[in-house]
Structures are given as C-alpha cells and as structure tokens.
Design an enzyme around this catalytic site. Structure first.
Site, mmCIF file in Angstrom:
data_model
loop_
_atom_site.group_PDB
_atom_site.id
_atom_site.type_symbol
_atom_site.label_atom_id
_atom_site.label_comp_id
_atom_site.label_asym_id
_atom_site.label_seq_id
_atom_site.Cartn_x
_atom_site.Cartn_y
_atom_site.Cartn_z
ATOM 1 N N ARG A 104 0.506 -1.249 -0.019
ATOM 2 C CA ARG A 104 0.074 -0.020 -0.062
ATOM 3 C C ARG A 104 0.879 1.257 0.068
ATOM 4 O O ARG A 104 1.660 1.434 0.873
ATOM 5 C CB ARG A 104 -0.802 -0.033 0.993
ATOM 6 C CG ARG A 104 -2.084 1.070 1.102
ATOM 7 C CD ARG A 104 -2.663 1.244 2.489
ATOM 8 N NE ARG A 104 -3.353 0.247 2.629
ATOM 9 C CZ ARG A 104 -4.689 0.327 3.495
ATOM 10 N NH1 ARG A 104 -5.166 1.675 3.364
ATOM 11 N NH2 ARG A 104 -5.572 -0.582 3.630
ATOM 12 N N THR A 108 -0.700 7.558 -1.259
ATOM 13 C CA THR A 108 -1.967 7.594 -1.817
ATOM 14 C C THR A 108 -2.895 6.619 -1.245
ATOM 15 O O THR A 108 -4.160 6.361 -1.408
ATOM 16 C CB THR A 108 -1.902 7.040 -3.446
ATOM 17 O OG1 THR A 108 -1.396 5.846 -3.250
ATOM 18 C CG2 THR A 108 -1.010 8.046 -4.016
ATOM 19 N N ASP A 200 -4.351 -11.365 12.123
ATOM 20 C CA ASP A 200 -3.609 -11.031 11.006
ATOM 21 C C ASP A 200 -3.149 -12.392 10.374
ATOM 22 O O ASP A 200 -2.356 -13.143 11.044
ATOM 23 C CB ASP A 200 -2.157 -10.281 11.204
ATOM 24 C CG ASP A 200 -1.695 -9.885 9.698
ATOM 25 O OD1 ASP A 200 -1.360 -8.614 9.581
ATOM 26 O OD2 ASP A 200 -0.976 -10.953 9.289
ATOM 27 N N ASP A 203 0.865 -13.138 9.727
ATOM 28 C CA ASP A 203 1.332 -13.393 10.845
ATOM 29 C C ASP A 203 1.048 -14.895 11.585
ATOM 30 O O ASP A 203 1.934 -15.429 12.095
ATOM 31 C CB ASP A 203 1.028 -12.264 11.938
ATOM 32 C CG ASP A 203 1.784 -11.063 11.476
ATOM 33 O OD1 ASP A 203 2.892 -10.905 10.890
ATOM 34 O OD2 ASP A 203 1.677 -9.806 12.086
HETATM 35 N N1 URA Z 1 -5.803 -8.950 6.901
HETATM 36 C C1 URA Z 1 -5.731 -9.773 7.886
HETATM 37 O O1 URA Z 1 -4.842 -10.578 7.900
HETATM 38 N N2 URA Z 1 -6.716 -9.638 8.803
HETATM 39 C C2 URA Z 1 -7.682 -8.911 8.914
HETATM 40 O O2 URA Z 1 -8.480 -8.813 9.866
HETATM 41 C C3 URA Z 1 -7.924 -8.066 7.801
HETATM 42 C C4 URA Z 1 -7.111 -8.017 6.837
#
Ligand code: URA
Length: 209
Positions: A104, A108, A200, A203
């Site tokens: 990202r 922007t 995530d 992760d």
């Molecule tokens: N990406 C992720 O890994 N978890 C989320 O909750 C949103 C985007």
C-alpha cells in the site's frame, strides 16, 4: 452482480472455529487453513463441466464422465494467500500457480504491484485469486484488475473470511467475479481488521507475531 458462495459445509465451519481461536498455534493454524482450502476447492469446482466418456471395467463398458479439460490457475496474493495454495493443489494438482505481491503506497494508500509472476498460458486458464482475508477488498480488487489488464477473463475469488465492506467493494469493482468464502463476518474496524475475524492471517500463518 457477482454471486457470493458461503462455503458452509460443517467440516469447513468446524475447522474455521479453531482457525479463529487465538490459542491455536502456528503449526495447527497452518494445517487447518490447508485443510479448509482443500474443502473449499471442492466447493469452488462444483460448476466445472463434465464430458461423457466410456470406461472398460473388468466386467463391462460403462458410460462415464470426466472433467472436460478446463485449465485452472491459482493466483495467491502475497503473503497470506500462500497458506491456501497447497490445500487447493491437493484436489487440483494440474493447476498452475502465479503470484502477485502488492503493497500500500503510504501517500495515496492505493495498492501498488511489486511482484507478479504468472503462468505463461494464463490467458487460457480459469483463475482462482486467493486472498484469505477480504477486508477493504483493496488488494484483491487491484490484483484482479491487474489480471484483467493482462487479458484474463474468467476469474473467481477465494477467501476464508470476508467483511461485508470488502464484499460490497469487490462486487462494485468486479461484478463478474464470484466470491467464495467460509464466512462473512460482522464489520471492519478502524485498523482494517475484520471483526471478529482471526487476526492477521499472514502473521498467524508464518509465526511472525
Ligand atoms: N488482513 C488480515 O490478515 N486480517 C484482517 O482482519 C484484515 C486483513
């Protein structure tokens, strides 16, 4: 308008519960995501066309069916998408795999492609874009646009969990792309996490947290 297929098979839902659980360790998380991806591959190929054939059994000739040679491509979005690839390949071993990496732009806030390696015959393949967490939809929308810009036409999206906001954005941007997900959760929080979600995905898959 594209369709949203909720993959609500009991096995998928059962495994998704353990995937969500914060106590699930990296090894189990990875294995569960792999298993759910295999089960979802079963759902996403439900419309694959069959053709008639015959097969000689030990006692007679049977009228039978085989998949009519449709070629598939899996396009995981780095990095969390990688976690679902092997599970899908277990059912679809002839599929080829392309990779798309996006980041990202801090100014922007738009997704920018930093890596793309696609099968050479990508235009002849029906593609399954894999993004386990459809949050804002920004990455998946950009990845699919990138594929369309290269001439790809038949595209489906596979995710584990979608936010309603991501589904809406995807349907507006790509009304021809059907979405397969194991869950549509409640909402997206201010930090871009799907609630309740699973945290995530990258992760948790790679133990980086
Ligand atoms: N990406 C992720 O890994 N978890 C989320 O909750 C949103 C985007």
């Amino acid at each position: 308008m594209s369709k949203v297929f909720l993959c609500d098979h009991p096995l998928i839902q059962h495994k998704l519960t353990y995937i969500r659980d914060e106590r699930t360790n990296t090894k189990d998380f990875r294995e569960l995501v792999d298993e759910v991806a295999t089960l979802m591959a079963y759902e996403i190929t439900r419309d694959v066309p069959l053709e008639k054939t015959t097969v000689k059994t030990p006692v007679a000739v049977a009228e039978a069916k085989i998949i009519s040679g449709r070629m598939l491509g899996l396009i995981p979005i780095l990095r969390a998408g990688l976690g679902m690839v092997d599970g899908i390949l277990k059912l679809l071993p002839a599929a080829k795999v392309g990779h798309i990496g996006l980041y990202r732009d801090p100014d922007t806030l738009q997704p920018v492609e930093y890596y793309a390696k696609l099968p050479t015959d990508v235009l002849e393949r029906e593609l399954i874009v894999i993004d386990p967490m459809l949050a804002t939809g920004g990455s998946a929308i950009a990845a699919i646009q990138m594929l369309k810009n290269r001439g790809c036409k038949q595209i489906k999206l596979m995710c584990l969990i979608a936010a309603p906001e991501g589904v809406k954005a995807m349907q507006e941007a790509h009304p021809d792309v059907d979405i397969y997900t194991a869950s549509i959760d409640d909402y997206l929080n201010d930090h871009g996490y799907i609630i309740p979600g699973l945290g995530d995905a990258g992760d948790r898959l790679f133990g980086t947290k």
